[in-house]
Design a protein around this motif. Structure first.
Motif, PDB file in Angstrom:
ATOM      1  N   ILE A  43      15.154 -51.069 -30.724  1.00  0.00           N
ATOM      2  CA  ILE A  43      14.633 -51.358 -31.968  1.00  0.00           C
ATOM      3  C   ILE A  43      15.323 -52.130 -32.828  1.00  0.00           C
ATOM      4  O   ILE A  43      14.926 -53.307 -33.343  1.00  0.00           O
ATOM      5  CB  ILE A  43      14.290 -50.077 -32.881  1.00  0.00           C
ATOM      6  N   TRP A  44      16.686 -51.960 -32.727  1.00  0.00           N
ATOM      7  CA  TRP A  44      17.517 -52.832 -33.538  1.00  0.00           C
ATOM      8  C   TRP A  44      17.470 -54.434 -33.058  1.00  0.00           C
ATOM      9  O   TRP A  44      17.620 -55.205 -33.966  1.00  0.00           O
ATOM     10  CB  TRP A  44      18.984 -52.486 -33.619  1.00  0.00           C
ATOM     11  N   ALA A  45      17.693 -54.410 -31.583  1.00  0.00           N
ATOM     12  CA  ALA A  45      17.572 -55.989 -30.923  1.00  0.00           C
ATOM     13  C   ALA A  45      16.291 -56.413 -31.359  1.00  0.00           C
ATOM     14  O   ALA A  45      16.268 -57.685 -31.455  1.00  0.00           O
ATOM     15  CB  ALA A  45      17.761 -55.953 -29.481  1.00  0.00           C
ATOM     16  N   SER A  46      15.045 -55.757 -31.511  1.00  0.00           N
ATOM     17  CA  SER A  46      13.744 -56.507 -31.400  1.00  0.00           C
ATOM     18  C   SER A  46      13.688 -56.910 -32.939  1.00  0.00           C
ATOM     19  O   SER A  46      12.781 -57.779 -33.286  1.00  0.00           O
ATOM     20  CB  SER A  46      12.772 -55.191 -31.446  1.00  0.00           C
ATOM     21  N   ARG A  47      14.430 -56.405 -33.794  1.00  0.00           N
ATOM     22  CA  ARG A  47      14.417 -56.727 -35.336  1.00  0.00           C
ATOM     23  C   ARG A  47      15.268 -57.969 -35.329  1.00  0.00           C
ATOM     24  O   ARG A  47      14.861 -58.947 -35.996  1.00  0.00           O
ATOM     25  CB  ARG A  47      15.029 -55.639 -36.195  1.00  0.00           C
ATOM     26  N   LYS A  48      16.338 -58.101 -34.724  1.00  0.00           N
ATOM     27  CA  LYS A  48      16.966 -59.462 -34.472  1.00  0.00           C
ATOM     28  C   LYS A  48      16.164 -60.414 -33.826  1.00  0.00           C
ATOM     29  O   LYS A  48      16.124 -61.395 -34.423  1.00  0.00           O
ATOM     30  CB  LYS A  48      18.128 -59.195 -33.778  1.00  0.00           C
ATOM     31  N   SER A  49      15.340 -60.264 -33.140  1.00  0.00           N
ATOM     32  CA  SER A  49      14.352 -61.237 -32.421  1.00  0.00           C
ATOM     33  C   SER A  49      13.428 -61.600 -33.756  1.00  0.00           C
ATOM     34  O   SER A  49      13.174 -62.654 -33.799  1.00  0.00           O
ATOM     35  CB  SER A  49      13.576 -60.411 -31.188  1.00  0.00           C
ATOM     36  N   LYS A  50      12.772 -60.480 -34.310  1.00  0.00           N
ATOM     37  CA  LYS A  50      12.107 -61.378 -35.385  1.00  0.00           C
ATOM     38  C   LYS A  50      12.802 -61.978 -36.389  1.00  0.00           C
ATOM     39  O   LYS A  50      12.101 -62.659 -36.910  1.00  0.00           O
ATOM     40  CB  LYS A  50      11.250 -59.743 -36.074  1.00  0.00           C
ATOM     41  N   GLN A  51      14.019 -61.408 -36.713  1.00  0.00           N
ATOM     42  CA  GLN A  51      14.421 -62.231 -37.774  1.00  0.00           C
ATOM     43  C   GLN A  51      14.692 -63.856 -37.595  1.00  0.00           C
ATOM     44  O   GLN A  51      14.710 -64.781 -38.356  1.00  0.00           O
ATOM     45  CB  GLN A  51      15.831 -61.549 -38.123  1.00  0.00           C
ATOM     46  N   THR A  52      14.784 -64.197 -36.037  1.00  0.00           N
ATOM     47  CA  THR A  52      15.220 -65.389 -35.683  1.00  0.00           C
ATOM     48  C   THR A  52      13.775 -66.078 -35.535  1.00  0.00           C
ATOM     49  O   THR A  52      13.877 -67.124 -34.954  1.00  0.00           O
ATOM     50  CB  THR A  52      15.834 -65.396 -34.451  1.00  0.00           C
ATOM     51  N   GLY A  53      12.527 -65.481 -35.680  1.00  0.00           N
ATOM     52  CA  GLY A  53      11.432 -65.937 -35.339  1.00  0.00           C
ATOM     53  C   GLY A  53      10.904 -66.056 -33.711  1.00  0.00           C
ATOM     54  O   GLY A  53      10.149 -66.745 -33.722  1.00  0.00           O
ATOM     55  N   SER A  54      11.568 -65.585 -33.194  1.00  0.00           N
ATOM     56  CA  SER A  54      11.395 -65.993 -31.696  1.00  0.00           C
ATOM     57  C   SER A  54      10.264 -65.101 -31.074  1.00  0.00           C
ATOM     58  O   SER A  54       9.565 -65.510 -30.120  1.00  0.00           O
ATOM     59  CB  SER A  54      12.427 -65.412 -30.684  1.00  0.00           C
ATOM     60  N   THR A  55       9.614 -64.065 -31.763  1.00  0.00           N
ATOM     61  CA  THR A  55       8.440 -63.380 -31.382  1.00  0.00           C
ATOM     62  C   THR A  55       7.035 -64.330 -31.597  1.00  0.00           C
ATOM     63  O   THR A  55       6.146 -63.980 -30.937  1.00  0.00           O
ATOM     64  CB  THR A  55       8.242 -62.261 -32.209  1.00  0.00           C
ATOM     65  N   ALA A  56       7.003 -65.580 -32.168  1.00  0.00           N
ATOM     66  CA  ALA A  56       6.128 -66.226 -32.380  1.00  0.00           C
ATOM     67  C   ALA A  56       5.828 -67.258 -30.983  1.00  0.00           C
ATOM     68  O   ALA A  56       5.058 -67.957 -30.851  1.00  0.00           O
ATOM     69  CB  ALA A  56       6.312 -67.220 -33.687  1.00  0.00           C
ATOM     70  N   ASP A  57       7.033 -67.386 -30.015  1.00  0.00           N
ATOM     71  CA  ASP A  57       6.968 -68.171 -29.146  1.00  0.00           C
ATOM     72  C   ASP A  57       7.246 -67.698 -27.950  1.00  0.00           C
ATOM     73  O   ASP A  57       8.225 -66.892 -27.838  1.00  0.00           O
ATOM     74  CB  ASP A  57       8.076 -69.331 -29.237  1.00  0.00           C
ATOM     75  N   SER A  58       6.164 -67.378 -26.889  1.00  0.00           N
ATOM     76  CA  SER A  58       6.496 -66.824 -25.599  1.00  0.00           C
ATOM     77  C   SER A  58       7.800 -67.285 -24.759  1.00  0.00           C
ATOM     78  O   SER A  58       8.635 -66.373 -24.206  1.00  0.00           O
ATOM     79  CB  SER A  58       5.357 -67.147 -24.543  1.00  0.00           C
ATOM     80  N   GLU A  59       8.283 -68.607 -24.757  1.00  0.00           N
ATOM     81  CA  GLU A  59       9.305 -68.997 -24.073  1.00  0.00           C
ATOM     82  C   GLU A  59      10.409 -68.342 -25.043  1.00  0.00           C
ATOM     83  O   GLU A  59      11.505 -67.672 -24.232  1.00  0.00           O
ATOM     84  CB  GLU A  59       9.545 -70.587 -24.424  1.00  0.00           C
ATOM     85  N   ASP A  60      10.673 -68.171 -26.155  1.00  0.00           N
ATOM     86  CA  ASP A  60      11.706 -67.538 -26.958  1.00  0.00           C
ATOM     87  C   ASP A  60      11.860 -66.119 -26.693  1.00  0.00           C
ATOM     88  O   ASP A  60      12.912 -65.456 -26.338  1.00  0.00           O
ATOM     89  CB  ASP A  60      11.497 -67.664 -28.537  1.00  0.00           C
ATOM     90  N   VAL A  61      10.711 -65.325 -26.314  1.00  0.00           N
ATOM     91  CA  VAL A  61      10.619 -64.000 -26.123  1.00  0.00           C
ATOM     92  C   VAL A  61      11.180 -63.721 -24.900  1.00  0.00           C
ATOM     93  O   VAL A  61      11.960 -62.829 -24.394  1.00  0.00           O
ATOM     94  CB  VAL A  61       9.196 -63.195 -26.041  1.00  0.00           C
ATOM     95  N   MET A  62      10.981 -64.584 -23.671  1.00  0.00           N
ATOM     96  CA  MET A  62      11.249 -64.553 -22.454  1.00  0.00           C
ATOM     97  C   MET A  62      12.818 -64.951 -22.333  1.00  0.00           C
ATOM     98  O   MET A  62      13.414 -64.192 -21.512  1.00  0.00           O
ATOM     99  CB  MET A  62      10.458 -65.719 -21.586  1.00  0.00           C
ATOM    100  N   LEU A  63      13.201 -65.686 -22.968  1.00  0.00           N
ATOM    101  CA  LEU A  63      14.705 -66.366 -22.899  1.00  0.00           C
ATOM    102  C   LEU A  63      15.432 -66.024 -24.125  1.00  0.00           C
ATOM    103  O   LEU A  63      16.604 -66.602 -24.235  1.00  0.00           O
ATOM    104  CB  LEU A  63      14.772 -67.823 -22.450  1.00  0.00           C
ATOM    105  N   ALA A  64      15.045 -65.026 -24.917  1.00  0.00           N
ATOM    106  CA  ALA A  64      15.885 -65.007 -26.003  1.00  0.00           C
ATOM    107  C   ALA A  64      16.249 -66.420 -26.968  1.00  0.00           C
ATOM    108  O   ALA A  64      17.323 -66.318 -27.376  1.00  0.00           O
ATOM    109  CB  ALA A  64      16.856 -63.968 -25.930  1.00  0.00           C
ATOM    110  N   GLY A  65      15.179 -67.247 -26.905  1.00  0.00           N
ATOM    111  CA  GLY A  65      15.429 -68.492 -27.577  1.00  0.00           C
ATOM    112  C   GLY A  65      16.754 -69.333 -27.072  1.00  0.00           C
ATOM    113  O   GLY A  65      17.428 -70.165 -27.731  1.00  0.00           O
ATOM    114  N   ARG A  66      16.980 -69.257 -25.922  1.00  0.00           N
ATOM    115  CA  ARG A  66      18.280 -69.689 -25.267  1.00  0.00           C
ATOM    116  C   ARG A  66      19.560 -69.569 -26.035  1.00  0.00           C
ATOM    117  O   ARG A  66      20.363 -70.482 -25.971  1.00  0.00           O
ATOM    118  CB  ARG A  66      17.775 -71.257 -24.611  1.00  0.00           C
ATOM    119  N   ASN A  67      19.503 -68.418 -26.620  1.00  0.00           N
ATOM    120  CA  ASN A  67      20.834 -68.291 -27.518  1.00  0.00           C
ATOM    121  C   ASN A  67      21.610 -67.053 -27.229  1.00  0.00           C
ATOM    122  O   ASN A  67      22.369 -66.663 -27.836  1.00  0.00           O
ATOM    123  CB  ASN A  67      20.159 -67.910 -28.835  1.00  0.00           C
ATOM    124  N   ILE A  68      21.506 -66.683 -25.984  1.00  0.00           N
ATOM    125  CA  ILE A  68      22.291 -65.584 -25.362  1.00  0.00           C
ATOM    126  C   ILE A  68      23.760 -66.232 -25.036  1.00  0.00           C
ATOM    127  O   ILE A  68      24.137 -66.964 -24.472  1.00  0.00           O
ATOM    128  CB  ILE A  68      21.891 -64.977 -24.236  1.00  0.00           C
TER     129      ILE A  68
END
Length: 572
Positions: free
Chosen positions: A23-48
């Motif tokens: 849940i904490w990691a999913s909030r990090k995802s929403k803060q970066t705006g990645s949930t709006a883009d399927s590619e970013d959800v699949m690859l975490a915004g290429r930010n690993i």
């Protein structure tokens, strides 16, 4: 059957910890705006980053079947047959050397992107089948391994444990995508490492253990029979090269910030796989050196073959104090979920992008693709649950997933990356030929009879000591290359009329594909990629080209000046 309440409490606490991290990691995802883009959800915004990438790559490979299987094979066949840790470590090394840089530099989103780019959407969809089955069988195998573990230590029915574990992995994968998977992998990897290592000294010092070095050559360091060497080599090659073309591996590679980091995390994760397998190997040696008559083990001694898959949880249960046993149980549960969540997300990503969008809805929006991926996560989890609950043999699942990937996908991946002249005809021919020869070789683990009896075939056990899996892989490779060159020669020489180029990949190429080929000629694609975005999400200005650029591209040349003029006019 009385359930061990302390063990059940330990499992509940562990699962709550993993859910909290997810849940904490999913909030990090929403803060970066990645949930709006399927590619970013699949690859975490290429930010690993490199450190997180190493953890998640290692945790993905170190699954429940990996840990349990390491101990099992040492007891049943000896240390030299424990090939998985070394084989999978080498697969990460070779993947980093020959594939990680190229795939990440091209900016692909999934492992199937290069296939669809070169061979077409339909061939890419066909290659999705073995990729999906591999991920589903892998997930089913690790879930079944967890069920067996809990049935020994907590003395609860395995089916509820399998279902609950799958639901937990489903939940945090669904809400956070790769962000949740990656960050929970970190917590799970620490649990695996400390949970197993803390069990080692207690197991070594148990009164029933005679000492693992005393009779090592009789208990767990056993020689390999000369007659088994072909099968030994076949299995090792399968693990090494069959460990490369997995969607979960390339999902981590493609999520890295740079191509260089993708290579580095592959190399370091290879070392991590060896380190994480070491305590399981020691516990396997302990189990092989134990006089089980001096323990509370209620079963037969020597331990029958059907109980050997549970040898690691048995060692934790009967050779360690209760508190240490439950810590080790948490480690095994972590190993299961760290692999299950990754496989589920990988298969769902490939379905949403390479099947749904490419084959059925090319105009699908990012939001639509994202929802399809979420539905696919449910579907893949359900398929894996069915496999885990209905298939009796965990080993059979392991064999199925490894063979399909090695025989079919590895030669396809090597050719799409390195054989420039490979085409759709060759890909299809290799697919059919490799699948036929692998199935014709039979598989005793699932009751599949052998249509082809290779040299050394045992009619009683139905075993094939001949390395027919590697032969099937070689047939896939040679068929792919041979058919590609043959069809290229037949069409380009005019022996076959261009109208027979039904896959439109040699001479009968549509204009829109030639435009894409022209884009491929831009050197800057290695930085931004045709299939993905640069880290900042900016459009690559180098991909804006003029009509003149298209006209001068060699792909637009035709057999006659008239055809060239027609194409020029249509583009302008």
């Amino acid at each position: 059957m009385a359930i061990h309440i302390p063990g059940l409490i330990a499992i509940v606490v562990f699962y709550l910890l993993i859910v909290a991290v997810g849940i904490w990691a999913s909030r990090k995802s929403k803060q970066t705006g990645s949930t709006a883009d399927s590619e970013d959800v699949m690859l975490a915004g290429r930010n690993i980053g490199l450190l997180i990438g190493i953890f998640t790559m290692t945790a993905t490979w170190v699954g429940g079947a990996y840990i349990n299987g390491t101990a099992e094979v040492i007891v049943s066949s000896g240390l030299l047959w424990c090939q998985a840790p070394v084989g999978y470590a080498l697969s990460l090394v070779f993947g980093g050397l020959f594939f990680a840089n190229r795939m990440r530099s091209e900016g692909y989103v999934t492992m199937l992107d290069p296939f669809q780019h070169k061979y077409g959407e339909r061939m890419g969809g066909l290659l999705f089948v073995p990729a999906l089955l591999g991920e589903v069988f892998w997930t089913g195998a690790v879930l079944a391994a967890l069920g067996a573990t809990l049935s020994v230590i907590v003395e609860m029915e395995p089916k509820p444990a399998i279902i609950i574990s799958a639901c937990v992995a489903l939940f945090y994968t669904l809400i956070g995508g790769l962000y949740s998977v990656a960050y929970t992998d970190i917590a799970q990897l620490f649990c695996i490492f400390f949970g197993l290592w803390i069990s080692v000294p207690f197991a070594l010092t148990h009164e029933a253990v005679s000492g693992i070095t005393a009779n090592a050559t009789q208990n767990w360091i056993l020689p390999i029979d000369t007659a088994d060497m072909p099968m030994y080599v076949d299995s090792f090659l399968l693990l090494t090269f069959g460990g490369i073309p997995w969607g979960v591996y390339f999902q981590r590679v493609l999520s890295s910030k740079t191509a260089l980091k993708a290579q580095i995390l592959s190399y370091i994760a290879a070392v991590g796989c060896i380190i994480m397998a070491t305590p399981a190997a020691i516990l396997g040696a302990v189990a092989a050196s134990t006089d089980w008559n001096q323990t509370n083990w209620p079963g037969k001694v020597p331990i029958p073959a059907e109980d050997l898959p549970m040898i690691l949880p048995m060692t934790l249960q009967y050779l360690c104090p209760p508190a240490i046993t439950f810590i080790g149980l948490g480690a095994l549960s972590a190993a299961v979920m760290s692999s299950a969540d990754s496989s589920i997300l990988s298969a769902a990503s490939m379905f949403a992008r390479n099947v749904y969008r490419s084959l059925f809805r090319s105009v699908a929006s990012e939001r639509e693709v994202l929802w399809v991926m979420r539905v696919a996560i449910f579907g893949v989890t359900a398929l894996a649950l069915v496999m885990a609950l209905c298939v009796e043999s965990i080993y059979a699942l392991w064999i199925l997933c490894a063979d399909l990937v090695y025989v079919i996908l590895f030669p396809q991946l090597a050719c799409v990356i390195y054989i420039e002249s490979s085409n759709t005809y060759g890909s299809l021919a290799g697919y059919v030929m490799g699948l036929f020869f692998r199935v014709a070789g039979g598989e005793p683990a699932i009751g599949l009879p052998a249509l082809i009896q290779y040299p050394g075939y045992n009619s009683k056990t139905y075993a094939q000591p001949f390395p027919f899996k590697t032969l099937s892989m070689a047939i896939t490779l040679s068929s792919l290359i041979g058919m590609s060159y043959l069809t290229k020669y037949l069409f380009e020489s005019g022996i076959l009329p261009r109208r027979f180029d039904i896959f439109q990949c040699i001479v009968n190429i549509p204009d829109e594909q030639m435009v894409l080929a022209s884009r491929d000629s831009v050197d800057e694609r290695t930085k931004f990629g045709l299939y993905g975005k640069e880290n900042g999400g900016k459009v690559n200005p180098a991909l804006k080209f003029s009509n003149e650029d298209l006209i001068t591209t060699g792909e637009l040349e035709s057999d006659s000046e008239t055809a060239t003029s027609e194409k020029r006019g249509s583009i302008q």
